[in-house]
Design a protein around this motif. Structure first.
Motif, PDB file in Angstrom:
ATOM      1  N   MET A   6      -6.084  16.596 -12.692  1.00 21.90           N
ATOM      2  CA  MET A   6      -7.437  17.147 -12.610  1.00 21.90           C
ATOM      3  C   MET A   6      -7.494  18.269 -11.576  1.00 21.90           C
ATOM      4  O   MET A   6      -8.111  19.312 -11.786  1.00 21.90           O
ATOM      5  N   LEU A   7      -6.821  17.999 -10.427  1.00 22.04           N
ATOM      6  CA  LEU A   7      -6.780  19.017  -9.370  1.00 22.04           C
ATOM      7  C   LEU A   7      -6.124  20.287  -9.908  1.00 22.04           C
ATOM      8  O   LEU A   7      -6.609  21.401  -9.676  1.00 22.04           O
ATOM      9  N   ASN A  43     -15.962  20.104  -6.641  1.00 24.18           N
ATOM     10  CA  ASN A  43     -14.955  21.133  -6.925  1.00 24.18           C
ATOM     11  C   ASN A  43     -15.183  22.373  -6.072  1.00 24.18           C
ATOM     12  O   ASN A  43     -14.243  22.953  -5.531  1.00 24.18           O
ATOM     13  N   SER A  52      -3.779  11.090 -12.653  1.00 22.97           N
ATOM     14  CA  SER A  52      -4.988  11.696 -13.206  1.00 22.97           C
ATOM     15  C   SER A  52      -5.603  12.673 -12.226  1.00 22.97           C
ATOM     16  O   SER A  52      -5.977  13.796 -12.605  1.00 22.97           O
ATOM     17  N   LEU A  53      -5.699  12.241 -10.981  1.00 21.06           N
ATOM     18  CA  LEU A  53      -6.318  13.108  -9.977  1.00 21.06           C
ATOM     19  C   LEU A  53      -5.481  14.379  -9.806  1.00 21.06           C
ATOM     20  O   LEU A  53      -6.013  15.490  -9.747  1.00 21.06           O
ATOM     21  N   LYS A 109     -12.650  12.195  -0.134  1.00 20.99           N
ATOM     22  CA  LYS A 109     -12.940  11.855  -1.523  1.00 20.99           C
ATOM     23  C   LYS A 109     -14.201  11.005  -1.584  1.00 20.99           C
ATOM     24  O   LYS A 109     -14.384  10.171  -0.691  1.00 20.99           O
ATOM     25  N   PRO A 110     -15.047  11.125  -2.569  1.00 22.88           N
ATOM     26  CA  PRO A 110     -14.994  12.147  -3.610  1.00 22.88           C
ATOM     27  C   PRO A 110     -15.598  13.457  -3.101  1.00 22.88           C
ATOM     28  O   PRO A 110     -16.448  13.444  -2.226  1.00 22.88           O
ATOM     29  N   PHE A 111     -15.143  14.539  -3.679  1.00 20.91           N
ATOM     30  CA  PHE A 111     -15.636  15.853  -3.229  1.00 20.91           C
ATOM     31  C   PHE A 111     -16.047  16.683  -4.426  1.00 20.91           C
ATOM     32  O   PHE A 111     -15.669  16.390  -5.567  1.00 20.91           O
ATOM     33  N   ASP A 117      -1.653   9.826  -7.509  1.00 23.52           N
ATOM     34  CA  ASP A 117      -2.504   9.462  -8.634  1.00 23.52           C
ATOM     35  C   ASP A 117      -2.383  10.546  -9.713  1.00 23.52           C
ATOM     36  O   ASP A 117      -2.822  11.687  -9.505  1.00 23.52           O
ATOM     37  N   ILE A 147      -5.976  21.292 -13.013  1.00 23.04           N
ATOM     38  CA  ILE A 147      -6.888  21.958 -13.954  1.00 23.04           C
ATOM     39  C   ILE A 147      -7.911  22.801 -13.195  1.00 23.04           C
ATOM     40  O   ILE A 147      -8.128  23.979 -13.488  1.00 23.04           O
ATOM     41  N   VAL A 148      -8.533  22.178 -12.167  1.00 25.84           N
ATOM     42  CA  VAL A 148      -9.584  22.876 -11.416  1.00 25.84           C
ATOM     43  C   VAL A 148      -9.013  24.088 -10.685  1.00 25.84           C
ATOM     44  O   VAL A 148      -9.583  25.186 -10.727  1.00 25.84           O
ATOM     45  N   MET A 187     -14.697  15.344 -10.749  1.00 25.70           N
ATOM     46  CA  MET A 187     -14.162  16.688 -10.956  1.00 25.70           C
ATOM     47  C   MET A 187     -14.232  17.051 -12.435  1.00 25.70           C
ATOM     48  O   MET A 187     -14.634  18.159 -12.820  1.00 25.70           O
ATOM     49  N   GLU A 242     -17.674  17.832 -13.514  1.00 28.53           N
ATOM     50  CA  GLU A 242     -18.110  19.150 -13.060  1.00 28.53           C
ATOM     51  C   GLU A 242     -17.539  20.251 -13.941  1.00 28.53           C
ATOM     52  O   GLU A 242     -18.202  21.255 -14.222  1.00 28.53           O
ATOM     53  N   ARG A 264     -12.568   5.376  -4.721  1.00 25.63           N
ATOM     54  CA  ARG A 264     -12.822   6.790  -4.478  1.00 25.63           C
ATOM     55  C   ARG A 264     -11.895   7.697  -5.271  1.00 25.63           C
ATOM     56  O   ARG A 264     -12.306   8.762  -5.729  1.00 25.63           O
ATOM     57  N   ALA A 278      -9.372   9.223   1.468  1.00 25.64           N
ATOM     58  CA  ALA A 278     -10.435   8.368   0.952  1.00 25.64           C
ATOM     59  C   ALA A 278     -11.185   7.747   2.112  1.00 25.64           C
ATOM     60  O   ALA A 278     -12.267   7.218   1.963  1.00 25.64           O
ATOM     61  N   ASP A 318      -2.464  14.174   0.012  1.00 24.26           N
ATOM     62  CA  ASP A 318      -3.123  12.864   0.069  1.00 24.26           C
ATOM     63  C   ASP A 318      -2.453  12.036   1.172  1.00 24.26           C
ATOM     64  O   ASP A 318      -1.238  12.061   1.316  1.00 24.26           O
ATOM     65  N   THR A 333     -13.237  10.417  -7.798  1.00 28.64           N
ATOM     66  CA  THR A 333     -13.005  11.837  -7.555  1.00 28.64           C
ATOM     67  C   THR A 333     -12.571  12.535  -8.848  1.00 28.64           C
ATOM     68  O   THR A 333     -13.104  13.583  -9.214  1.00 28.64           O
ATOM     69  N   THR A 334     -11.619  11.899  -9.527  1.00 34.77           N
ATOM     70  CA  THR A 334     -11.131  12.483 -10.775  1.00 34.77           C
ATOM     71  C   THR A 334     -12.267  12.639 -11.787  1.00 34.77           C
ATOM     72  O   THR A 334     -12.469  13.713 -12.369  1.00 34.77           O
TER      73      THR A 334
END
Lengths: 509, 232
Positions: free
Chosen positions: B23-24, B112, B19-20, B108-110, B17, B26-27, A297, A300, A289, B87, B59, A293-294
């Motif tokens: 990414m978070l 944006n 990468s996550l 997760k996953p969600f 994590d 960035i969003v 995102m 998107e 997951r 998760a 998390d 998720t990454t």
């Protein structure tokens, strides 16, 4: 009485003791009867032998007396006869054990046979066949009879010995009978009978007691084994039987313990497997997951700025997003299924109203998008069940989505019904329908009615829906006819009810 | 929306994590928020004091110190909204997180948009009350977001304040869990009643003398919750 029948049915001990008592009573009664008969005939035989010899000497004496008497005059003759009887009776004095009856002379003018006797003998005490035999000719005859004394209480058993006497002068014949009482023998016999009865009764009771003790000795370990097995069955896997000695019971205990240990290890192994499976599912869930998720995102972000890309990149962003959504749906469905398979799925029960569920489902955006009309039936009354609202909602939306996407029908009918036991929601479409055994195969994992049409959906929706229904103790069944349509009925039991008799029958059944 | 802000809202992302987390960031930055990342549970409090976030994205699975403990640590010093990232949608984890003090959770996953909507819902102060409200011996002041009972101030998180304000605002109404989700959490998530249940338990433990025999908010079995009109 039902309690007696119940004890008989449930207790081996009761049956063993009862049948032992009944059988030993039969044996004792049979033996007693045979014994009594032997004793009785022995006693009677002894007495009759003695009686006959005593009577013979009496007859000889009487004949001698008659021979000596020369009187022919009836009156004096009568006196002589009376004296004779008296002397015969007197000869034994106080120890006399018999009574005498003298009949005769046997042939008289008026046919009356005068009778002299030493006691008041009741009429008919002498057996008729004996009287006849004696009258018909010489010789000694005897019979057992019941002697009834006049004024006496009851008839007594007795031996009657008779013989013919002849007066040499007149040629008259007389019949003389000796009646010997068997009262002493009868008393002895009564005594023996009483002793046998009491002894037999005591013996039967004792045998019953022994049977009770013995059966208890055997049954106690069996009952113990039963209690231990019951505790084991109710989940106490540590239960073992106590083993002592080397007898059959000890061997039974050993075997039981071996069985218990083997079952316990099997159960533990399966529990471990199930735990491992659940852990694995949970780990996979987490591990998959997070990167998903990454990626999602990121896709998107790409998707939302696709207008700035050249056409190929923009299309790639679209495909990336669409397939990631599908991937996510597939992952979530697979995880749900593996949770069912591992027995790890849990219900969050709440009071829910099927009519409300149906009304909300009818407003589903998907249905509106496909331009489908929804008909609601039976939603005026609330149909209350205890269920997990998210799972029920998922089932109904799944059925709606199936009907909307695959049936080609432009009308969907949702019907709610209930009875005392359960409540049902039926989702009907009037599209391509189901043929052959498809109504069973729709619930198979990854099954698709038309393999060519793979767009959208995971192929797991109905499989999950059926598991969701089963988790509630309910059912999800499908019916259909090619070209006419199909129908899915979800039935969830009410508290303390069952889903065996759904309130709705399929229109295609 | 009644809450006026002079600077960009700050979100502390606590996730191991890389990468996550990136990414978070960035969003969130793309949505006009300021984000900072903390990668380990035992460094959260330092980052928290330094960064002073308006929302924490947490998390549950963290190295160093697990999410629940971090949650409790933050709650001990601050009423800042906490949204869990999990998760596992399985009930026990979520309930444990909510009981540890988290306001909301997202599985997760969600999407944006969903994430941003939840964060914005936590940042936005509800406008349930315009005027101070007196309800029995409880006084709610929407301007200062303070609550007192019998003159004693009560330590409520903004979410608990909104929940209480919503219920006391209209004692004639029985609020279903769905309604409360919509009004207080700001989104519709059918059947997610544990969110309401856990927070109602927390709220009661703070305002009621005896949470078993509530005097302020009663449970209407099978329906929801209602404020008990005080006897004058």
């Amino acid at each position: 009485m039902p309690s007696v029948a119940r004890i008989w049915r449930r207790s081996i001990q009761a049956r063993v003791v009862t049948s032992t008592i009944v059988l030993s009573a039969l044996v004792v009664a049979l033996t007693g009867w045979a014994l009594l008969r032997d004793v009785a005939s022995g006693l009677a035989e002894d007495r009759s032998t003695a009686a006959i010899s005593e009577a013979r000497s009496g007859f000889d004496y009487a004949q001698t007396q008659l021979d000596a008497s020369v009187e022919t005059e009836p009156t004096t003759q009568s006196q002589t006869l009376t004296q004779m009887v008296d002397s015969l009776t007197r000869s034994r004095g106080a120890q006399r054990t018999y009574e005498l009856v003298l009949e005769g002379p046997l042939v008289t003018a008026d046919g009356e046979v005068p009778i002299r006797s030493s006691a008041a003998i009741a009429a008919g005490s002498l057996p008729a066949d004996l009287t006849d035999a004696v009258r018909s000719g010489p010789g000694t005859f005897w019979r057992y009879s019941d002697l009834g004394l006049l004024g006496g209480s009851d008839a007594e058993p007795s031996v009657v010995v008779g013989s013919q006497l002849r007066a040499p002068d007149s040629g008259d014949t007389y019949a003389l009978f000796y009646l010997f009482s068997l009262e002493d023998q009868q008393e002895t016999l009564d005594l023996v009978r009483r002793a046998l009865l009491l002894g037999g009764l005591a013996m039967v009771l004792m045998v019953g007691g022994v049977a009770w003790l013995v059966s208890r000795q055997v049954l106690d370990p069996v009952r113990l084994a039963r209690r231990i097995a019951e505790r084991y069955a109710s989940g106490n896997l540590e239960q073992r039987m106590h083993v002592s000695g080397e007898d059959d019971i000890a061997r039974l205990s050993t075997s039981f313990n071996q069985m218990a240990a083997s079952l316990q290890s099997q159960i533990r192994r399966l529990e471990n497997l199930s735990r491992l499976q659940q852990r694995f599912v949970s780990d996979v869930s987490h591990e998959l997951r997070t990167p998903l998720t990454t990626v999602q995102m990121a896709s998107e972000v790409l998707y939302s700025s696709r207008e700035q890309f050249d056409p190929q990149t923009a299309r790639s962003a679209e495909l990336l997003k669409r397939e990631l959504d599908r991937f996510e749906a597939l992952l979530s469905d697979l995880l749900d299924l593996s949770r069912f398979d591992a027995g790890a799925a849990q219900l969050e029960l709440d009071t829910i109203d099927f009519s409300q569920v149906a009304r909300l489902a009818a407003e589903d955006a998907l249905v509106a998008r496909e331009g489908i009309t929804v008909r609601l039936l039976g939603v005026e009354e609330p149909a209350i069940v205890e269920a997990d609202i998210r799972r029920i909602d998922r089932i109904v939306r799944n059925l709606m989505a199936n009907a909307a996407k695959y049936s080609g029908s432009d009308v969907i009918e949702i019907e709610v019904a209930q009875n005392a036991e359960s409540a049902s929601i039926a989702v009907r479409d009037f599209g391509v329908g189901l043929s052959g055994d498809e109504n069973l195969r729709v619930f198979d994992r990854f099954w698709r009615a038309d393999p060519a049409r793979t767009q959208g959906g995971t192929g797991l929706g109905l499989a999950i829906s059926r598991e969701d229904a089963a988790l509630h103790g309910g059912t999800l069944q499908a019916w259909g006819r090619p070209g006419e349509g199909s129908e899915f009925i979800l039935t969830i039991p009410k508290p303390q009810g069952s889903a065996k008799n759904p309130p709705l029958a399929s229109v295609y059944a | 929306m009644s809450y006026r802000r002079t600077k960009r809202d700050r979100v502390l992302v606590v996730d191991d994590d890389a990468s996550l987390a990136e990414m978070l960031t960035i969003v969130l930055e793309g949505e006009g928020l300021t984000a900072a990342v903390c990668r380990s549970g035992d460094r959260v409090m330092a980052a928290f004091t330094q960064f002073k976030p308006d929302v924490v994205l947490l998390d549950l699975m963290l190295p160093g110190l697990d999410g629940m403990s971090v949650c409790r640590q933050i709650r001990a010093t601050s009423a800042v909204p906490i949204i869990m990232l999990t998760a596992k949608s399985d009930t026990p984890d979520v309930v444990a997180g909510l009981e540890a003090g988290a306001d909301d959770y997202i599985t997760k996953p969600f999407k944006n948009t969903e994430l941003v909507a939840r964060i914005r819902a936590r940042l936005r102060r509800s406008d349930q009350l315009a005027e101070p409200l007196e309800f029995g011996d409880i006084v709610l002041d929407p301007a200062g977001h303070t609550v007192t009972r019998k003159g004693e101030p009560l330590e409520l998180t903004p979410l608990e304040f909104d929940l209480l304000a919503c219920l006391l605002g209209d004692p004639s109404q029985v609020f279903t869990r769905e309604t409360l989700l919509q009004k207080v959490w700001g989104y519709h998530h059918p059947g997610d009643t544990k969110l309401v249940n856990v927070h109602m338990t927390r709220l009661r433990s703070k305002i009621e003398d005896d949470a078993e025999n509530p005097e302020i908010i009663r449970t209407v079995r099978g329906v929801g919750y209602q404020a008990i009109t005080p006897v004058p």
